[in-house]
Design a protein around this motif. Sequence first.
Motif, PDB file in Angstrom:
ATOM      1  N   ALA A   1      -5.572 -11.141   1.679  1.00 24.13           N
ATOM      2  CA  ALA A   1      -5.932  -9.792   1.247  1.00 24.13           C
ATOM      3  C   ALA A   1      -5.622  -9.691  -0.239  1.00 24.13           C
ATOM      4  O   ALA A   1      -4.717 -10.369  -0.746  1.00 24.13           O
ATOM      5  CB  ALA A   1      -5.124  -8.749   2.015  1.00 24.13           C
ATOM      6  N   TYR A   2      -6.364  -8.856  -0.926  1.00 29.85           N
ATOM      7  CA  TYR A   2      -6.168  -8.658  -2.361  1.00 29.85           C
ATOM      8  C   TYR A   2      -5.894  -7.192  -2.650  1.00 29.85           C
ATOM      9  O   TYR A   2      -6.567  -6.308  -2.129  1.00 29.85           O
ATOM     10  CB  TYR A   2      -7.408  -9.124  -3.136  1.00 29.85           C
ATOM     11  CG  TYR A   2      -7.520 -10.615  -3.197  1.00 29.85           C
ATOM     12  CD1 TYR A   2      -7.027 -11.322  -4.291  1.00 29.85           C
ATOM     13  CD2 TYR A   2      -8.094 -11.331  -2.159  1.00 29.85           C
ATOM     14  CE1 TYR A   2      -7.119 -12.703  -4.344  1.00 29.85           C
ATOM     15  CE2 TYR A   2      -8.182 -12.707  -2.203  1.00 29.85           C
ATOM     16  CZ  TYR A   2      -7.700 -13.386  -3.300  1.00 29.85           C
ATOM     17  OH  TYR A   2      -7.768 -14.756  -3.354  1.00 29.85           O
ATOM     18  N   LEU A   3      -4.879  -6.969  -3.504  1.00 27.57           N
ATOM     19  CA  LEU A   3      -4.475  -5.620  -3.892  1.00 27.57           C
ATOM     20  C   LEU A   3      -4.299  -5.584  -5.407  1.00 27.57           C
ATOM     21  O   LEU A   3      -4.272  -6.637  -6.056  1.00 27.57           O
ATOM     22  CB  LEU A   3      -3.145  -5.273  -3.217  1.00 27.57           C
ATOM     23  CG  LEU A   3      -3.140  -5.442  -1.704  1.00 27.57           C
ATOM     24  CD1 LEU A   3      -1.907  -6.152  -1.243  1.00 27.57           C
ATOM     25  CD2 LEU A   3      -3.253  -4.103  -1.045  1.00 27.57           C
ATOM     26  N   LEU A   4      -4.125  -4.387  -5.943  1.00 30.12           N
ATOM     27  CA  LEU A   4      -3.845  -4.209  -7.355  1.00 30.12           C
ATOM     28  C   LEU A   4      -2.500  -3.509  -7.466  1.00 30.12           C
ATOM     29  O   LEU A   4      -2.285  -2.457  -6.855  1.00 30.12           O
ATOM     30  CB  LEU A   4      -4.945  -3.348  -7.989  1.00 30.12           C
ATOM     31  CG  LEU A   4      -5.181  -3.477  -9.476  1.00 30.12           C
ATOM     32  CD1 LEU A   4      -5.568  -4.907  -9.855  1.00 30.12           C
ATOM     33  CD2 LEU A   4      -6.269  -2.513  -9.914  1.00 30.12           C
ATOM     34  N   ASP A   5      -1.560  -4.108  -8.225  1.00 32.23           N
ATOM     35  CA  ASP A   5      -0.248  -3.489  -8.373  1.00 32.23           C
ATOM     36  C   ASP A   5      -0.320  -2.362  -9.410  1.00 32.23           C
ATOM     37  O   ASP A   5      -1.354  -2.168 -10.055  1.00 32.23           O
ATOM     38  CB  ASP A   5       0.820  -4.553  -8.668  1.00 32.23           C
ATOM     39  CG  ASP A   5       0.945  -4.978 -10.121  1.00 32.23           C
ATOM     40  OD1 ASP A   5       0.217  -4.458 -10.990  1.00 32.23           O
ATOM     41  OD2 ASP A   5       1.787  -5.856 -10.395  1.00 32.23           O
ATOM     42  N   PRO A   6       0.751  -1.595  -9.594  1.00 33.65           N
ATOM     43  CA  PRO A   6       0.695  -0.447 -10.506  1.00 33.65           C
ATOM     44  C   PRO A   6       0.390  -0.799 -11.963  1.00 33.65           C
ATOM     45  O   PRO A   6      -0.028   0.060 -12.726  1.00 33.65           O
ATOM     46  CB  PRO A   6       2.094   0.178 -10.382  1.00 33.65           C
ATOM     47  CG  PRO A   6       2.559  -0.219  -9.023  1.00 33.65           C
ATOM     48  CD  PRO A   6       1.992  -1.604  -8.807  1.00 33.65           C
ATOM     49  N   ASP A   7       0.598  -2.054 -12.360  1.00 33.67           N
ATOM     50  CA  ASP A   7       0.313  -2.462 -13.733  1.00 33.67           C
ATOM     51  C   ASP A   7      -1.051  -3.123 -13.883  1.00 33.67           C
ATOM     52  O   ASP A   7      -1.396  -3.600 -14.954  1.00 33.67           O
ATOM     53  CB  ASP A   7       1.403  -3.413 -14.243  1.00 33.67           C
ATOM     54  CG  ASP A   7       2.690  -2.663 -14.528  1.00 33.67           C
ATOM     55  OD1 ASP A   7       2.734  -1.964 -15.555  1.00 33.67           O
ATOM     56  OD2 ASP A   7       3.624  -2.758 -13.718  1.00 33.67           O
ATOM     57  N   GLY A   8      -1.821  -3.190 -12.793  1.00 32.68           N
ATOM     58  CA  GLY A   8      -3.144  -3.788 -12.870  1.00 32.68           C
ATOM     59  C   GLY A   8      -3.179  -5.277 -12.618  1.00 32.68           C
ATOM     60  O   GLY A   8      -4.195  -5.922 -12.853  1.00 32.68           O
ATOM     61  N   HIS A   9      -2.084  -5.862 -12.125  1.00 39.23           N
ATOM     62  CA  HIS A   9      -2.079  -7.273 -11.746  1.00 39.23           C
ATOM     63  C   HIS A   9      -2.638  -7.397 -10.333  1.00 39.23           C
ATOM     64  O   HIS A   9      -2.325  -6.586  -9.466  1.00 39.23           O
ATOM     65  CB  HIS A   9      -0.659  -7.859 -11.767  1.00 39.23           C
ATOM     66  CG  HIS A   9       0.006  -7.732 -13.095  1.00 39.23           C
ATOM     67  ND1 HIS A   9       1.016  -6.838 -13.323  1.00 39.23           N
ATOM     68  CD2 HIS A   9      -0.194  -8.381 -14.274  1.00 39.23           C
ATOM     69  CE1 HIS A   9       1.425  -6.943 -14.579  1.00 39.23           C
ATOM     70  NE2 HIS A   9       0.695  -7.869 -15.163  1.00 39.23           N
TER      71      HIS A   9
ATOM     72  N   LEU B   1       0.828  -1.207   0.000  1.00 41.87           N
ATOM     73  CA  LEU B   1       0.000   0.000   0.000  1.00 41.87           C
ATOM     74  C   LEU B   1       0.862   1.257   0.000  1.00 41.87           C
ATOM     75  O   LEU B   1       0.587   2.214  -0.732  1.00 41.87           O
ATOM     76  CB  LEU B   1      -0.959  -0.016   1.191  1.00 41.87           C
ATOM     77  CG  LEU B   1      -2.060  -1.086   1.125  1.00 41.87           C
ATOM     78  CD1 LEU B   1      -2.787  -1.189   2.458  1.00 41.87           C
ATOM     79  CD2 LEU B   1      -3.026  -0.806  -0.018  1.00 41.87           C
ATOM     80  N   ALA B   2       1.924   1.256   0.791  1.00 37.08           N
ATOM     81  CA  ALA B   2       2.824   2.405   0.839  1.00 37.08           C
ATOM     82  C   ALA B   2       3.539   2.621  -0.498  1.00 37.08           C
ATOM     83  O   ALA B   2       3.868   3.754  -0.847  1.00 37.08           O
ATOM     84  CB  ALA B   2       3.853   2.222   1.962  1.00 37.08           C
ATOM     85  N   ALA B   3       3.740   1.531  -1.256  1.00 36.34           N
ATOM     86  CA  ALA B   3       4.430   1.620  -2.543  1.00 36.34           C
ATOM     87  C   ALA B   3       3.479   1.925  -3.693  1.00 36.34           C
ATOM     88  O   ALA B   3       3.905   2.009  -4.838  1.00 36.34           O
ATOM     89  CB  ALA B   3       5.184   0.316  -2.810  1.00 36.34           C
TER      90      ALA B   3
END
Length: 132
Positions: free
Chosen positions: A115-123, A95-97
């Motif tokens: 937990a599920y997140l989305l990286d900067p490229d949408g993965h 989250l901080a990144a």
Amino acid sequence: MSAAHFILYVAEPQRSRDFYAAVLAQAPRLEVPGMTEFVLPASGGCAVLGLMPEAGIRRLLGDALPDPALAQGIPRAELYLLLDEDPTPFIERALAAGARRLSALQPRDWGHRAAYLLDPDGHVLAMAQPLV
């Protein structure tokens, strides 16, 4: 030693390198033009995350592959990190990144807390730990 390599096609290699270095709290094991690699946690060195520029895979495979750049922002892959430790620090670093939270850390019916997140490229990036 054999290892499985999971390669994500990324729009901005340096941004993705910095993101995953922060999330995994480690420097890349390989960083050359066209590829960055990280050993994935809890894999005993048997799983590697590779980051390849979208343009690099286009050069390699040409028109045989649809252009990954056309799917920007559309989730194309999920990286599911099953950890031996509490995933909270990984989530906080992500989250901080710059990751975007999709779903909070919670028990799932398949026996993990994830937990599920989305990286900067949408993965999609999942961080999980067994419930037992």
